[in-house]
Enzyme design. Sequence first.
Site, PDB file in Angstrom:
ATOM      1  N   GLU A 103       0.854  -1.188   0.000  1.00  0.00           N
ATOM      2  CA  GLU A 103       0.000   0.000   0.000  1.00  0.00           C
ATOM      3  C   GLU A 103       0.890   1.238   0.000  1.00  0.00           C
ATOM      4  O   GLU A 103       1.791   1.367   0.836  1.00  0.00           O
ATOM      5  CB  GLU A 103      -0.910   0.037   1.225  1.00  0.00           C
ATOM      6  CG  GLU A 103      -1.833   1.252   1.207  1.00  0.00           C
ATOM      7  CD  GLU A 103      -2.663   1.410   2.463  1.00  0.00           C
ATOM      8  OE1 GLU A 103      -3.893   1.417   2.355  1.00  0.00           O
ATOM      9  OE2 GLU A 103      -2.069   1.533   3.551  1.00  0.00           O
ATOM     10  N   HIS A 116      -5.356  10.848  14.307  1.00  0.00           N
ATOM     11  CA  HIS A 116      -5.038   9.525  14.849  1.00  0.00           C
ATOM     12  C   HIS A 116      -4.797   9.606  16.355  1.00  0.00           C
ATOM     13  O   HIS A 116      -5.293   8.756  17.113  1.00  0.00           O
ATOM     14  CB  HIS A 116      -3.807   8.963  14.144  1.00  0.00           C
ATOM     15  CG  HIS A 116      -3.354   7.639  14.690  1.00  0.00           C
ATOM     16  ND1 HIS A 116      -3.989   6.456  14.391  1.00  0.00           N
ATOM     17  CD2 HIS A 116      -2.336   7.321  15.540  1.00  0.00           C
ATOM     18  CE1 HIS A 116      -3.392   5.463  15.025  1.00  0.00           C
ATOM     19  NE2 HIS A 116      -2.388   5.961  15.724  1.00  0.00           N
TER      20      HIS A 116
END
Length: 238
Positions: free
Chosen positions: A170, A186
């Site tokens: 990815e 996050h």
Amino acid sequence: MGSVSLMDAPGLLLDDSAAISYSPEQLRAMRDEFQRFLMEYRFGLREVETKLEILREEFQLIHDYNPIEHVSSRVKSPDSIVEKVGRKEIEPDFESIRSHITDIAGVRVTCSFVRDAYRLFDLLTQQDDIRVRIVKDYIAEPKENGYKSLHAIVEVPVFLSTGRVTVPVEVQFRTIAMDFWASLEHKIYYKYDSKVPGRLTDELRAAAGTASELDAKMEALHRELHGGPVTPRRPMLA
């Protein structure tokens, strides 16, 4: 030896309530197979990192401009893989994991400008040994919470002593502003264990808009100084 289930690996049981006894030889076999499994992803990661580093050096030497601000990478930890196997109800064997989990190896490319993200995506994915499996353009179509980034799952060949293997990696492309926002988001979600108060989610969404405006203003200034296309080419979504 047959394929070993990931759930058999020591220390990685989803349910370790039952006592299981293994011989030293069995434990070594499990460890070795799991290491071989992750080894392919580490090597795939290196292949992509090398390609990006070549692009970075070429831009710096030939074009006197570096579109890459920072590159970071990681291979998922065993615990993280096991958690995802359980959450997605994937069969706990290596072949199933190879087929269904495509982000075990991940690279994040932080760029100065939005057009750099698309340009680097093009330069990486147009190489003839790279195959694009999936593209998700969250820059053109941000997530509901304001998240922006260009995600691609690419397949890269790795040549081992046993032959060629194809490894999914990815790759995320984002600007400095997008990366700063995502890092803060996050941390907030981690602090609140994903149960973030509505006021903060509203503030995060507003901050994402501010980051987008900053990207647009800084890119306009850069374009005024150096020229370049006004609208970057968007990749085809898969």
